[in-house]
Scaffold this active site. Structure first.
Site, PDB file in Angstrom:
ATOM      1  N   GLU A  67     -15.298 -46.883  -5.612  1.00 40.00           N
ATOM      2  CA  GLU A  67     -16.757 -46.821  -5.740  1.00 40.00           C
ATOM      3  C   GLU A  67     -17.416 -46.389  -4.438  1.00 40.00           C
ATOM      4  O   GLU A  67     -18.594 -46.115  -4.393  1.00 40.00           O
ATOM      5  CB  GLU A  67     -17.317 -48.163  -6.200  1.00 40.00           C
ATOM      6  CG  GLU A  67     -17.329 -48.307  -7.715  1.00 40.00           C
ATOM      7  CD  GLU A  67     -15.946 -48.185  -8.327  1.00 40.00           C
ATOM      8  OE1 GLU A  67     -14.990 -48.736  -7.741  1.00 40.00           O
ATOM      9  OE2 GLU A  67     -15.824 -47.518  -9.359  1.00 40.00           O
ATOM     10  N   PRO A 112     -19.519 -37.437  -2.851  1.00 41.47           N
ATOM     11  CA  PRO A 112     -20.534 -36.687  -3.598  1.00 41.47           C
ATOM     12  C   PRO A 112     -21.913 -36.780  -2.945  1.00 41.47           C
ATOM     13  O   PRO A 112     -22.814 -36.027  -3.290  1.00 41.47           O
ATOM     14  CB  PRO A 112     -20.550 -37.344  -4.985  1.00 41.47           C
ATOM     15  CG  PRO A 112     -19.467 -38.352  -5.008  1.00 41.47           C
ATOM     16  CD  PRO A 112     -18.915 -38.517  -3.639  1.00 41.47           C
ATOM     17  N   ASP A 156     -15.485 -10.839   0.580  1.00 43.92           N
ATOM     18  CA  ASP A 156     -15.560 -11.909  -0.412  1.00 43.92           C
ATOM     19  C   ASP A 156     -16.958 -12.142  -0.949  1.00 43.92           C
ATOM     20  O   ASP A 156     -17.924 -11.873  -0.264  1.00 43.92           O
ATOM     21  CB  ASP A 156     -15.184 -13.248   0.245  1.00 43.92           C
ATOM     22  CG  ASP A 156     -13.709 -13.470   0.281  1.00 43.92           C
ATOM     23  OD1 ASP A 156     -12.999 -12.726  -0.389  1.00 43.92           O
ATOM     24  OD2 ASP A 156     -13.290 -14.401   0.984  1.00 43.92           O
ATOM     25  N   ARG A 164      -8.911 -19.797   4.996  1.00 43.15           N
ATOM     26  CA  ARG A 164      -9.094 -18.372   4.725  1.00 43.15           C
ATOM     27  C   ARG A 164      -9.887 -17.678   5.825  1.00 43.15           C
ATOM     28  O   ARG A 164      -9.842 -16.464   5.966  1.00 43.15           O
ATOM     29  CB  ARG A 164      -9.816 -18.167   3.390  1.00 43.15           C
ATOM     30  CG  ARG A 164      -9.079 -18.723   2.203  1.00 43.15           C
ATOM     31  CD  ARG A 164      -9.820 -18.520   0.909  1.00 43.15           C
ATOM     32  NE  ARG A 164      -9.714 -17.142   0.455  1.00 43.15           N
ATOM     33  CZ  ARG A 164     -10.615 -16.211   0.653  1.00 43.15           C
ATOM     34  NH1 ARG A 164     -11.717 -16.485   1.280  1.00 43.15           N
ATOM     35  NH2 ARG A 164     -10.424 -14.988   0.225  1.00 43.15           N
TER      36      ARG A 164
HETATM   37  N1  ADE Z   1     -15.422 -37.605  -4.225  1.00 35.94           N
HETATM   38  C1  ADE Z   1     -15.714 -37.734  -5.529  1.00 35.94           C
HETATM   39  N2  ADE Z   1     -16.428 -36.713  -5.983  1.00 35.94           N
HETATM   40  C2  ADE Z   1     -16.605 -35.866  -4.925  1.00 35.94           C
HETATM   41  C3  ADE Z   1     -17.282 -34.623  -4.751  1.00 35.94           C
HETATM   42  N3  ADE Z   1     -17.914 -34.019  -5.743  1.00 35.94           N
HETATM   43  N4  ADE Z   1     -17.253 -34.073  -3.528  1.00 35.94           N
HETATM   44  C4  ADE Z   1     -16.632 -34.693  -2.506  1.00 35.94           C
HETATM   45  N5  ADE Z   1     -16.003 -35.856  -2.608  1.00 35.94           N
HETATM   46  C5  ADE Z   1     -15.983 -36.457  -3.803  1.00 35.94           C
END
Ligand code: ADE
Length: 239
Positions: A116, A89, A169, A154
């Site tokens: 984590e 994330p 697209d 794609r």
């Molecule tokens: N791992 C956990 N959440 C994620 C996300 N939003 N994007 C990429 N990898 C992740």
């Protein structure tokens, strides 16, 4: 194009890679996907891939050695340049432009993050790009890895029926896609716009372009700043 996915849940990928566009792309040999169990690269007899964090705190951290060894093993078997992605994330947020950038590589290794986090040294030693699929936290990087494989595949020449479909697209010109309809012409009082039944290709093209811009303005005005618009279209938006 070759994808190598490094994961501690290899079974996750069985079905999604057999279906639809991905399944067909693999069948046709346009892409090739290798799934590697990070556990196989662990150094101890229990095949440990995670451990508690230095400094304390909850949860577990993915260990550096198994991941680095797995990346090196895969890289060693590839002749051309390899780009290594870590799903997290904290990464660059995936969009159509990044997908297009990744589609230029012939080999992508995707490391699925878990728990984590991943020992920071993995990033320093082997990762070229950290990629997020959005501002929310998932249980791990397996779904993000599939999202990346899907979005990139794609764009590989020959994967879609015609090269046109990817070009039309949403996002391809920085705009959302126009509304689409198919048979029947009327359903529960809702009818298909007359213009789409007119057979006038130029008028249909113009209508679709206008609808794309209208929809983008309504739903994602942030996209319009970077969209490729004519001077006339820019003026029309301002009014
Ligand atoms: N791992 C956990 N959440 C994620 C996300 N939003 N994007 C990429 N990898 C992740």
């Amino acid at each position: 194009m070759r994808f190598d996915i490094l994961t501690i849940f290899p079974d996750f990928f069985g079905s999604p890679l057999k279906q639809s566009i991905l399944g067909k792309a693999i069948e046709k040999g346009l892409i090739d996907v290798g799934i590697h169990n990070i556990r196989d690269f662990a150094l101890d007899k229990h095949n440990t891939t995670d451990d508690s964090p230095y400094g304390g705190g909850d949860g577990m951290v993915m260990k550096v050695e198994p991941i680095v060894r797995a990346v090196e093993a895969v890289k060693g078997s590839r002749k051309s340049e390899v780009k290594v992605i870590l799903t997290t994330p904290q990464g660059r947020q995936l969009n159509q432009q990044i997908a297009a950038e990744l589609a230029q590589s012939s080999n992508l290794i995707i490391i699925c993050g878990r728990y984590e986090g991943v020992d920071e040294r993995v990033k320093e030693l082997v990762v070229d790009m950290e990629v997020s699929i959005g501002d929310y936290v998932l249980g791990g990087g397996e779904i993000p890895a599939l999202v990346i494989v899907d979005a990139v595949t794609r764009l590989v020449p020959g994967v879609l029926g015609s090269d046109m479909s990817a070009r039309d697209d949403s996002f391809s010109e920085g705009l959302l896609e126009y509304p689409q309809y198919t048979r029947p012409e009327s359903f529960r009082g809702l009818t298909v716009p007359d213009i789409l039944l007119s057979g006038n290709h130029q008028k249909i093209k113009n209508w679709r372009r206008r609808e794309s811009i209208k929809r983008t303005l309504e739903r994602r005005p942030d996209l319009l700043e970077k969209a490729q618009l004519t001077e006339e279209e820019k003026k029309a938006i301002k009014n």
